[in-house]
Design a protein around this motif. Structure first.
Motif, short mmCIF file in Angstrom:
data_model
loop_
_atom_site.label_atom_id
_atom_site.label_comp_id
_atom_site.label_asym_id
_atom_site.label_seq_id
_atom_site.Cartn_x
_atom_site.Cartn_y
_atom_site.Cartn_z
N ARG A 94 -3.90 7.37 -8.67
CA ARG A 94 -4.79 7.78 -7.56
C ARG A 94 -5.59 9.03 -7.92
N ARG A 110 1.67 6.75 -8.01
CA ARG A 110 2.51 6.18 -6.95
C ARG A 110 3.26 4.94 -7.43
N GLU A 184 6.74 7.41 1.44
CA GLU A 184 6.17 6.81 2.64
C GLU A 184 6.84 5.46 2.85
N CYS A 299 -2.64 6.01 8.92
CA CYS A 299 -1.86 4.91 8.35
C CYS A 299 -2.12 3.58 9.07
N CYS A 302 -5.79 1.92 8.81
CA CYS A 302 -6.14 1.56 7.44
C CYS A 302 -5.30 0.38 6.95
N HIS A 303 -4.05 0.32 7.38
CA HIS A 303 -3.17 -0.78 6.94
C HIS A 303 -3.40 -2.06 7.75
N GLN A 311 -0.18 -3.52 1.86
CA GLN A 311 -1.28 -3.57 0.87
C GLN A 311 -0.83 -4.18 -0.45
N THR A 312 0.37 -3.82 -0.91
CA THR A 312 0.92 -4.39 -2.14
C THR A 312 2.13 -5.21 -1.73
N ARG A 329 -12.43 2.52 -6.81
CA ARG A 329 -11.70 3.52 -7.62
C ARG A 329 -12.10 3.44 -9.09
C1 HEC Z 1 -7.22 4.32 2.84
C2 HEC Z 1 -6.40 3.52 3.72
C3 HEC Z 1 -4.94 3.89 3.80
C4 HEC Z 1 -4.38 4.89 4.56
C5 HEC Z 1 -5.08 5.85 5.48
C6 HEC Z 1 -2.96 4.80 4.34
N1 HEC Z 1 -2.67 3.82 3.43
FE1 HEC Z 1 -0.84 3.27 2.79
N2 HEC Z 1 -1.69 2.14 1.34
C7 HEC Z 1 -3.03 1.92 1.19
C8 HEC Z 1 -3.26 1.26 -0.07
C9 HEC Z 1 -4.61 0.80 -0.62
C10 HEC Z 1 -2.00 1.10 -0.67
C11 HEC Z 1 -1.70 0.60 -2.08
C12 HEC Z 1 -1.25 1.80 -2.94
C13 HEC Z 1 -2.30 2.91 -3.04
O1 HEC Z 1 -3.50 2.60 -3.06
O2 HEC Z 1 -1.93 4.09 -3.10
C14 HEC Z 1 -1.03 1.63 0.27
C15 HEC Z 1 0.34 1.56 0.10
C16 HEC Z 1 1.26 1.99 1.03
C17 HEC Z 1 2.69 1.71 0.97
C18 HEC Z 1 3.38 0.77 -0.01
C19 HEC Z 1 3.42 -0.64 0.60
C20 HEC Z 1 2.02 -1.24 0.71
O3 HEC Z 1 1.54 -1.48 1.85
O4 HEC Z 1 1.38 -1.42 -0.34
C21 HEC Z 1 3.26 2.40 2.00
C22 HEC Z 1 4.72 2.44 2.35
C23 HEC Z 1 2.20 3.10 2.69
N3 HEC Z 1 1.00 2.81 2.07
C24 HEC Z 1 2.38 3.93 3.79
C25 HEC Z 1 1.35 4.66 4.37
C26 HEC Z 1 1.55 5.73 5.33
C27 HEC Z 1 2.88 6.18 5.88
C28 HEC Z 1 0.31 6.19 5.65
C29 HEC Z 1 -0.06 7.31 6.58
C30 HEC Z 1 0.46 8.62 6.25
C31 HEC Z 1 -0.66 5.44 4.86
N4 HEC Z 1 0.00 4.53 4.10
C32 HEC Z 1 -2.03 5.62 4.94
C33 HEC Z 1 -4.01 2.25 2.10
C34 HEC Z 1 -3.86 3.26 3.05
#
Ligand code: HEC
Length: 357
Positions: A94, A110, A184, A299, A302-303, A311-312, A329
């Motif tokens: 990242r 990560r 996370e 979180c 975006c998810h 996401q993964t 990226r």
């Molecule tokens: C930009 C949009 C975005 C935001 C905001 C975001 N995430 Fe994610 N998240 C992702 C992406 C894309 C991945 C894949 C790994 C990476 O890109 O770092 C991910 C991966 C993860 C994963 C691993 C499982 C998976 O879904 O791939 C966890 C757990 C997670 N995020 C938790 C959180 C938490 C808790 C927050 C808030 C604090 C958060 N994320 C905020 C986009 C986001």
């Protein structure tokens, strides 16, 4: 400068690497981040904490630990963590999270992990490691992260065994105790889906060097709490008004007092939106996507905007959202490797992300 190939320089899901316990595994990562070099005690304390936090109580992780106790005994420091049902789903570089201010850093590395247990599922963990500034990451007194970016970008020129050898070295350097930042989680062990962060905190019982606790979630506004009338909402609206343009551009950090330690979304039911009722009508008319942009950096939005919660995934495929992020990226990493200082907003890096409904 090479053009960046995503699966060589940004995201790794190849079983030849991810299933090699010498390279990475849940047990290896827990041992790396835990102060005792093993991780059983930290895992036990962490999973029990899911059930006792005042903002949300989830019993399943603690029940999972009961099963481990039944199978491997009451002393967590003697457990064989390699037999536990967890699978590494991806490794993620990242650089786009770099902070190019004078005391900054070069983003994060990560590790995502999914539980494969029949009951503790879906349950996903992300381990975050800091990428510190190295000597070549500063140019003419300015932080560029050029050297770190170039090291990742250069991997795109390699393949086969040569690539894997270099990757093993890079991963070993990235995943160390000193660089560990936080964890996370996103999980559905109990409806609805829930997101949390876990940072190091003093152990109230004094037994462990640290335990894991839920801080206010990074950039996640407390929608439920802030929608309720009262002085906190009034203060929030005044703050949004004062920072409306930066918030709309996703360039404003959200203060802790407006954030929540966990956030939940019910599957199949539209998420109740953040209410900006009462904000100046001119501001709302001028910035029609303001509410969506305030939510998108958190979180939950975006998810769920262009992904189904995760996401993964456990099968190591990624969401449509993450696919688009990876393309953005790649371009960003190429610019950093050239010594440019591209600025990333909070939230998505892709140009026109889907906005939350
Ligand atoms: C930009 C949009 C975005 C935001 C905001 C975001 N995430 Fe994610 N998240 C992702 C992406 C894309 C991945 C894949 C790994 C990476 O890109 O770092 C991910 C991966 C993860 C994963 C691993 C499982 C998976 O879904 O791939 C966890 C757990 C997670 N995020 C938790 C959180 C938490 C808790 C927050 C808030 C604090 C958060 N994320 C905020 C986009 C986001």
């Amino acid at each position: 400068m090479p053009s960046v190939v995503i699966e060589r320089s940004l995201f790794w899901s190849d079983g030849a690497l991810l299933d090699d316990p010498q390279v990475v595994s849940f047990a290896k990562v827990m041992a790396t981040v835990a102060p005792d070099g093993h991780g059983g005690k930290l895992l036990s304390a962490w999973f029990h904490r899911f059930a006792t936090t005042p903002h949300s109580e989830r019993a399943l992780p603690a029940q999972f630990i009961d099963q481990v106790v039944a199978a491997q005994g009451a002393d967590p420091s003697r457990w064989d963590l390699s037999t536990l049902p967890f699978k590494v789903t991806g490794l993620h570089s990242r650089m786009d999270l770099a902070d190019l201010s004078p005391q900054g850093h070069c983003g994060e590395f990560r590790v995502s992990v999914a539980s494969t247990d029949v009951t503790l599922q879906p349950f996903h963990v992300l381990f975050l490691f800091r990428q510190p500034l190295l000597p070549g990451d500063t140019h003419d007194g300015q932080v560029t992260c050029e050297q770190t970016a170039r090291a990742w970008a250069d991997l795109s020129t390699l393949d086969g065994a040569a690539l894997n050898e270099r990757l093993k070295l890079a991963f070993a350097q990235a995943m160390t105790r000193e660089r560990f930042l936080l964890l996370e989680t996103v999980e559905f062990t109990l409806a609805p889906w829930e997101w949390r962060q876990w940072v190091k905190a003093a152990d109230p019982s004094g037994q462990l060097p640290f335990v894991l606790e839920n801080p206010p979630l990074f950039q996640q506004v407390d929608v439920e709490g802030l929608n309720a009338p009262g002085p906190r909402r009034d203060e929030f609206l005044a703050w949004v008004e004062a920072n409306a343009d930066l918030l709309d551009a996703r360039r404003q950090a959200i203060p802790e007092r407006f954030r929540a330690p966990s956030v939940r979304v019910t599957q199949g039911i539209p998420r109740p939106p953040l209410s900006l009722d009462g904000l100046d009508a001119g501001t709302l008319a001028r910035l029609p996507d303001l509410r969506a942009n305030v939510e998108l950096v958190g979180c939950a939005a975006c998810h769920t905007a262009d992904a189904e919660f995760v996401q993964t995934k456990a099968d190591r495929t990624v969401s449509p959202f993450y696919e688009k992020e990876l393309k953005a990226r790649a371009t960003h990493l190429e610019a950093m490797a050239r010594g440019e200082r591209p600025v990333a907003p909070f939230g998505p890096l892709q140009q026109t992300p889907k906005l939350p409904p």
